[in-house]
Design a protein around this motif. Structure first.
Motif, PDB file in Angstrom:
ATOM      1  N   PRO A 113       0.302  -0.150  -5.121  1.00  0.00           N
ATOM      2  CA  PRO A 113       0.659   0.899  -6.078  1.00  0.00           C
ATOM      3  C   PRO A 113       1.724   0.449  -7.085  1.00  0.00           C
ATOM      4  CG  PRO A 113       1.740   1.295  -3.984  1.00  0.00           C
ATOM      5  CD  PRO A 113       0.841   0.117  -3.769  1.00  0.00           C
ATOM      6  N   SER A 147      -5.388   7.750   4.148  1.00  0.00           N
ATOM      7  CA  SER A 147      -6.012   6.637   3.440  1.00  0.00           C
ATOM      8  C   SER A 147      -4.919   5.799   2.765  1.00  0.00           C
ATOM      9  CB  SER A 147      -6.990   7.151   2.388  1.00  0.00           C
ATOM     10  OG  SER A 147      -6.281   7.875   1.393  1.00  0.00           O
ATOM     11  N   HIS A 190      -3.620   3.474  -0.392  1.00  0.00           N
ATOM     12  CA  HIS A 190      -3.814   3.160  -1.801  1.00  0.00           C
ATOM     13  C   HIS A 190      -3.203   1.786  -2.016  1.00  0.00           C
ATOM     14  CE1 HIS A 190      -2.905   3.148  -6.085  1.00  0.00           C
ATOM     15  NE2 HIS A 190      -3.785   4.117  -6.227  1.00  0.00           N
ATOM     16  N   THR A 225      -1.614   7.945   1.887  1.00  0.00           N
ATOM     17  CA  THR A 225      -1.839   9.348   1.569  1.00  0.00           C
ATOM     18  C   THR A 225      -1.835  10.102   2.883  1.00  0.00           C
ATOM     19  OG1 THR A 225      -3.206   8.666  -0.270  1.00  0.00           O
ATOM     20  CG2 THR A 225      -3.369  10.969   0.389  1.00  0.00           C
ATOM     21  N   SER A 232       0.829  -1.212   0.000  1.00  0.00           N
ATOM     22  CA  SER A 232       0.000   0.000   0.000  1.00  0.00           C
ATOM     23  C   SER A 232       0.856   1.253   0.000  1.00  0.00           C
ATOM     24  CB  SER A 232      -0.908   0.021   1.239  1.00  0.00           C
ATOM     25  OG  SER A 232      -0.120   0.036   2.406  1.00  0.00           O
TER      26      SER A 232
END
Lengths: 312, 457
Positions: free
Chosen positions: B383, B378, B380, B373, B370
């Motif tokens: 990636p 949060s 993501h 952010t 992940s």
């Protein structure tokens, strides 16, 4: 009542807190040992000035009871103070060290460097220094530079990578995180290492006092033949002073830094002991370079420009 | 020693007074126009750490640019490019002192694209000052700074609510910002938060208490910096000594001396203690401790020492000496949070070097589960790669087992670098274990903190 969310604790520091000098000493020793562990051919730049003397003292402590696993390198401008050269040679002999000398005079005599019109040899040190680093294949070069000296030095890393031309690129420095120094370099490149990065001038003097380290006598007040140039007291001598319109007088002075005689000024002082020197510095309203170095006043970015070219 | 004819105010400190002080490392963070340079300039100036020639240089440079007043930012922006662009592009270190303490200030840029610089500054900081503009309150950038401080586990965070003069020194404005920030930072597990209303420009509550804000009963910024505890109770820490260098004089005087030199990364070591060497697992007893040439019975972090052991076992640079019975696990699989600091990306499958304490091993990036952010925390998922200033979770496989603590337990033995084996570039700063403090810890901390006298909402 107040709306602060402060949690100012009344508790004092724990018994495990180190004094700031102990903390700085421990950090510097860690840096020396990292270099010893990771590099093939490190060398300590040694000018006989107080910062390099403190570096040598720290290196002796870091590897005691064994010998220092590094040699020394002095860039001799040809305009050094005789007391400092005498000190240098005595220390080298006392600790059984190996001394390399890069000589500005030899470069001038061989026609590889030209004397500057202003007579200062400080900027001329860069070429003999960098060529010596290349010819001796030094891969780590300890310098006594401190971040408090100058605003470009405030940006310097503890481990500062230099390319094969010894150039410093301040915009491409490696981030330095925790105490994890990254010394990796390609063949031909080297790393400048600054164990005293976090020390101030006062820290250096307090440490000298605490450890009882001997210094060249020019750091203490003494009578000397000097003359005035660009607002500084320079020592009269064969290097090129005084000129016809400059008059020599005997004054009670001492030096805050040791460098080339042509650009290192003395300050009026009656401080003959370490205590007196520390008291004087604690009260001084001038930085050591502001007080005594002509070469940094050449332009706003004088130090940055010289460092980019390979100066220490 | 000191002259008695001098007036009290100019009386310099004695060498003894000066050397008894402790050292505090702190970092500043703020957005571009929050007044960070002014605060730093004010701290340096009011603590009399700016000397005449430095001030003159700033005045000269300011005048040559046509400025009417000296621009204090020129004190701190040391590089040509910084002065030309009027921004700070790199961490700079500043030094100042008061009779109570010596300070090392990591002055970190606030620009979004320089998150890595705040990470750099925060990595060695005992305290972080997060600056906000009282008119704007807590903004995205503030949350990002709080998150970085939490991620790097900086023990103390100060919220400096600046430009109070522009909101009429209103208590309610300050209280609202302090409350919002404290709630957010506590959620991230920041253990201690101090909010101070200031005006850096006029000097309110920076060094001198402000007469404009009688409602504020807390410390000034400098008072807080002078009194915040720097060391914690080390007796409860896991002791760790990464071996840096083996000292073997092999001289007539010291024919059999074999010392393991290193800086104690955490905790304390005592003569007579049983120790285990990792990763080999061999055990011995501490026969002696040399503190830079002087024998001592006990030594603690961050002292640089040399340990002498009773038995002659094979120990080399990169090994970790720990008390027997208090060992970190050794593993070839590592899950961590990294801040990517290089301009080239970090990708799944990439081969890297991992530098942990004094040990550098080959490694491969197995997964990047992940990317975080920072603005809203949060995640993501997957990636694929991390680019400059990204913060993400990674799973790394190392070529040899390494003994890593969680970063939460030990900043020094829980941190590592990822290095590009081709050119030596530092790619990422890594922190082993969970990214932020567990929610349950936060509740406990909050409860504990609420019992403290200082907490008064």
């Amino acid at each position: 009542m107040t709306t602060t969310v402060a949690t100012v604790t009344e508790e004092t520091d724990s018994p495990y807190a180190l004094s700031h000098l102990d903390a700085l000493e421990s950090e510097a020793v860690h840096i020396f040992r990292e270099v010893a562990g990771e590099f093939e051919r490190p060398v300590i730049l040694f000018s006989g000035g107080k910062d390099s003397i403190v570096m040598l003292h720290l290196a002796l402590k870091a590897f005691a009871p064994a010998a220092i696993p590094f040699s020394l390198l002095h860039v001799d401008t040809g305009h050094n103070f005789p007391e400092v050269l005498e000190y240098r040679d005595r220390v080298v002999a006392e600790h059984g060290l190996r001394l390399h000398v890069a000589s500005v005079q030899e470069y001038i005599d061989a026609g590889k460097l030209r004397e500057r019109p202003d007579g200062t040899r400080n900027p001329l040190q860069t070429v003999p220094l960098t060529e010596k680093i290349q010819s001796e294949k030094f891969d780590a070069v300890f310098g006594g530079g401190r971040r408090d000296e100058e605003k470009a030095r405030a940006k310097e890393r503890v481990f500062s990578l230099r390319d094969e031309f010894s150039q410093w690129d301040p915009r491409r420095q490696r981030p330095e995180l925790w105490q994890l120094y990254n010394g990796r370099h390609a063949p031909g490149e080297h790393v400048r290492v600054f164990p005293l990065s976090n020390w101030t001038e006062l820290d250096v003097w307090q440490y000298i006092d605490r450890e009882g380290i001997e210094l060249p006598q020019i750091y203490f007040a003494h009578e000397r033949d000097v003359f005035r140039r660009s607002g500084m007291w320079l020592t009269a001598g064969e290097w090129g002073g005084p000129k016809d319109d400059e008059t020599v007088e005997k004054r009670l002075v001492r030096y805050r830094t040791v460098g080339d005689m042509s650009c290192t000024g003395a300050v009026d002082s009656d401080a003959t002991t370490l205590d007196a020197v520390i008291t004087e510095i604690a009260a001084s309203r001038l930085t050591e370079r502001g007080a005594t170095r002509a070469d940094d006043k050449m332009s706003e970015a004088a130090m940055e420009d010289r460092k980019r070219e390979g100066y220490f | 020693m000191t002259s008695t004819t001098e007036p009290d105010k100019a009386q310099p400190l004695s060498a003894e007074q000066l050397s008894a002080t402790t050292l505090l490392r702190f970092a500043t963070a703020g957005s571009v126009d929050d007044g960070k340079s002014t605060l730093v300039g004010r701290l340096l100036h009011d603590s009399k750490s700016v000397l005449t020639d430095q001030l003159e240089a700033v005045e000269r440079a300011s005048a040559s640019r046509g400025a009417e007043a000296p621009d204090l930012a020129l004190l701190t922006d040391g590089l040509r490019a910084e002065r030309e662009q009027g921004i700070t592009i790199d961490v700079a270190y500043r030094y100042f002192a008061t009779p109570q303490r010596r300070f090392i200030l990591a002055d970190t840029p606030g620009h979004v694209q320089y998150t890595r610089n705040m990470v750099t500054g925060a990595s060695t900081a005992d305290l972080a000052v997060v600056l906000v503009d009282a008119r704007n309150g807590v903004i995205e950038q503030t949350r990002r700074h709080a998150a970085v401080a939490a991620l790097l586990r900086v023990p103390h965070v100060v919220l400096a609510v600046n430009k109070m003069d522009l909101v009429d020194f209103e208590e309610t404005v300050f209280a609202k910002i302090a409350e919002e920030f404290t709630a957010y930072a506590s959620e991230l597990g920041v253990p201690e938060i101090t909010a101070i209303p200031i005006s850096a420009l006029a000097g309110d509550n920076v060094v001198e208490p402000s007469s404009n804000m009688d409602w504020y009963g807390g410390p000034t910024v400098l008072e807080h910096l002078e009194t915040v505890p720097v060391s914690h109770d080390l007796t409860s820490c896991h002791a760790r000594l990464p071996v840096q260098y083996v000292i073997r004089p092999q001289t007539a005087e010291h024919p059999d001396y074999r010392g393991y030199a290193g800086q104690i990364a955490a905790g304390t070591f005592r003569v007579g203690e049983s120790v285990t060497v990792l990763p080999s697992g061999k055990t011995s007893k501490i026969a002696g401790i040399d503190l830079l040439g002087t024998p001592v019975d006990v030594a603690w972090t961050p002292q640089s020492v040399t340990l002498l052991l009773e038995s002659d076992i094979d120990i080399a640079r990169g090994d970790l000496i720990v008390p027997s019975g208090d060992q970190p696990g050794t593993s070839q699989d590592l899950t961590a949070t990294v801040c990517h600091v290089a301009d080239t990306a970090l990708s799944v499958g990439q081969r890297v070097l991992l530098k942990h304490t004094t040990r550098t091993v080959k490694a491969i990036v197995k997964e990047i589960p992940s990317r975080l952010t920072l603005d809203d925390l949060s995640q993501h998922p997957e990636p694929g790669q991390l680019v400059a200033n990204d913060i993400g979770r990674v799973v790394i496989r190392t070529a040899e087992p390494i003994a890593v603590d969680s970063y939460a337990a030990s900043r020094r033995t829980g941190s590592f670098l990822l290095i590009d084996p081709a050119d030596g570039t530092t790619l990422a700063a890594g922190m082993a274990g969970d990214a932020f403090a567990e929610a349950v810890e936060t509740v406990e901390e909050a409860k504990k903190a609420a019992d403290d006298e200082g907490w008064d909402f």
